[in-house]
Design an enzyme around this catalytic site. Structure first.
Site, PDB file in Angstrom:
ATOM      1  N   ARG A 124      37.489  61.492  -2.247  1.00  0.00           N
ATOM      2  CA  ARG A 124      37.731  61.735  -3.412  1.00  0.00           C
ATOM      3  C   ARG A 124      36.385  61.789  -4.682  1.00  0.00           C
ATOM      4  O   ARG A 124      36.374  61.878  -5.264  1.00  0.00           O
ATOM      5  CB  ARG A 124      39.333  61.155  -4.245  1.00  0.00           C
ATOM      6  CG  ARG A 124      40.409  61.140  -3.714  1.00  0.00           C
ATOM      7  CD  ARG A 124      41.109  62.099  -4.026  1.00  0.00           C
ATOM      8  NE  ARG A 124      42.487  62.564  -2.833  1.00  0.00           N
ATOM      9  CZ  ARG A 124      42.632  62.880  -1.663  1.00  0.00           C
ATOM     10  NH1 ARG A 124      41.318  63.006  -1.004  1.00  0.00           N
ATOM     11  NH2 ARG A 124      43.278  62.674  -1.676  1.00  0.00           N
TER      12      ARG A 124
ATOM     13  N   TYR B 252      51.017  62.664   8.912  1.00  0.00           N
ATOM     14  CA  TYR B 252      51.443  61.964   8.096  1.00  0.00           C
ATOM     15  C   TYR B 252      52.732  61.477   7.967  1.00  0.00           C
ATOM     16  O   TYR B 252      53.349  63.727   8.239  1.00  0.00           O
ATOM     17  CB  TYR B 252      50.630  61.926   6.630  1.00  0.00           C
ATOM     18  CG  TYR B 252      49.225  61.319   5.933  1.00  0.00           C
ATOM     19  CD1 TYR B 252      49.371  60.366   5.649  1.00  0.00           C
ATOM     20  CD2 TYR B 252      47.892  61.792   7.382  1.00  0.00           C
ATOM     21  CE1 TYR B 252      47.610  59.339   5.751  1.00  0.00           C
ATOM     22  CE2 TYR B 252      46.680  60.742   6.920  1.00  0.00           C
ATOM     23  CZ  TYR B 252      47.070  59.353   6.054  1.00  0.00           C
ATOM     24  OH  TYR B 252      45.444  58.944   6.058  1.00  0.00           O
TER      25      TYR B 252
ATOM     26  N   SER C   7      48.819  61.695  -8.935  1.00  0.00           N
ATOM     27  CA  SER C   7      47.901  60.734  -8.239  1.00  0.00           C
ATOM     28  C   SER C   7      47.640  59.971  -8.979  1.00  0.00           C
ATOM     29  O   SER C   7      46.414  60.347  -9.492  1.00  0.00           O
ATOM     30  CB  SER C   7      47.117  60.499  -6.699  1.00  0.00           C
ATOM     31  OG  SER C   7      48.092  60.799  -6.116  1.00  0.00           O
TER      32      SER C   7
ATOM     33  N   GLU D 276      42.604  57.634 -10.367  1.00  0.00           N
ATOM     34  CA  GLU D 276      41.670  58.936  -9.717  1.00  0.00           C
ATOM     35  C   GLU D 276      41.194  59.897 -10.647  1.00  0.00           C
ATOM     36  O   GLU D 276      40.559  60.622 -10.836  1.00  0.00           O
ATOM     37  CB  GLU D 276      42.705  59.324  -8.469  1.00  0.00           C
ATOM     38  CG  GLU D 276      42.243  60.927  -7.619  1.00  0.00           C
ATOM     39  CD  GLU D 276      42.979  61.295  -6.655  1.00  0.00           C
ATOM     40  OE1 GLU D 276      44.159  62.022  -6.647  1.00  0.00           O
ATOM     41  OE2 GLU D 276      43.825  60.554  -5.666  1.00  0.00           O
TER      42      GLU D 276
END
Length: 342
Positions: free
Chosen positions: A159, A190, A229, A325
């Site tokens: 990020r 995932y 998020s 974030e």
């Protein structure tokens, strides 16, 4: 100060800006920036506002980047795409699949514009932008000089990129170059993707599975304002991870190439029984604890207060301190999100 920013941020936080300008090409963007700067105003360039929290009214000009266009070069080994920064990211993912150019399917339904994707080095379900990024085209705002950065020069991290550091205020991203190899390799590490058979799976099946996971877990910003998020998944040392796993053996953990370990922030928050917790008009989402949602005309103070509470609870229980974030924007520009919620 009467131009509302509410339509320009997916959190739906109602603050104002002095001026809002939509730029459809590089020259319009430069003109708006240079005009505002000559007036001594701060300038913020936004894509779809899907990763920002406005803390207060913005005392300057907000430029909405709407530079469009997709060019494709078909080479023997790969497809090369040159994509305008104002294109919608998910629409690009759908378009590449429809045109038989897979490689972006794990990144389906990530909100925002193409131009924002390198800033965050967006990622999901085992794939980050750096895997497919060939270059990023920028313009130096003060001079109008065009600069092309290779993927390596972008200094991508988790990020993170050069666009959050040296290139943050002096440059605007106008286009992103992508390389999609013709030898498609599925990434199935995932979530529900681990159930798919790597020998028979198609790009469309991966896309469908990712869209299903995201729509069932994540709230639609059109219904409940949110910025995706809210916290980063913390990356900790091997020692910290070992200590945590000895106490909490079921904690999801993902060893990284450099020896560090990525933990799941959503799991940590969930273990603190914070799902559904509300402060003022903002709440922790009931399905995905990583997301804070605007339940009822939330104010930015509500978001900061709840984020602080979540960070404290997780820190006290696990000795792991979460970092947002989402980018926090004050009256004259970006401020430290960590300091704001500490």
């Amino acid at each position: 100060m009467n131009h509302s920013l509410k339509p320009w941020n997916t959190f739906g936080i109602d603050h104002n800006a002095q001026h809002i300008v939509c730029a459809e090409d590089e020259q319009q963007l430069l003109n708006a920036w240079q005009h505002a700067t000559a007036e001594g105003q701060p300038v913020l360039i936004l894509g779809e506002g899907s990763n920002v929290l406005f803390l207060e009214d913005y005392r300057g000009t907000v430029i909405i980047n709407r530079i469009k266009g997709i060019e494709i070069h078909d080479e023997p080994d790969a497809w090369y795409l040159h994509v305008g920064a104002g294109e919608n990211w998910h629409r690009l993912v759908k378009y590449t699949l429809q045109e038989g150019m897979p490689g972006l399917e794990n990144l389906a339904l990530i909100p925002g514009c193409v131009g924002s994707s390198p800033i965050q080095n967006i990622g999901a379900y085992g794939v980050e932008l750096q895997r497919v990024c060939a270059y990023v085209d920028c313009v130096e705002l003060a001079t109008g000089k065009q600069v092309r950065l290779t993927a390596k020069e972008c200094r991508f991290g988790y990020r993170d990129s050069i666009f959050k550091h040296e290139y943050q205020d002096r440059f605007a991203i106008v286009a992103v170059g992508l390389r999609l190899p013709k030898e498609w390799q599925p990434v199935l590490t995932y979530g529900d993707l681990t159930r798919l058979d790597p020998t028979t799976v198609t790009p469309q099946q991966v896309f469908d599975a990712v869209c299903h996971m995201r729509t069932t877990k994540l709230p639609d910003p059109k219904v409940n304002g949110n910025a995706g998020s809210f916290f980063k998944n913390p990356v900790v040392s091997a020692e910290t991870a070992k200590a945590l796993l000895s106490q909490f053996p079921t904690a999801p953990n993902y060893p990284q190439a450099d020896g560090s370990v990525k933990l799941a922030a959503g799991w940590l928050i969930d273990q603190c029984q914070l799902k559904g917790m509300q402060m003022g008009g903002v709440a922790v989402h009931r399905q995905q604890a990583l997301v804070l949602i605007n339940e009822d005309n939330a104010k930015s103070e509500d978001v900061v207060q709840l984020a602080h509470h979540v960070r404290q609870k997780v820190g006290e229980k696990f000795n792991v301190w979460l970092e947002p974030e989402v980018r926090f924007i004050g009256a004259s520009g970006e401020v430290s999100a960590v300091e704001t919620i500490s």
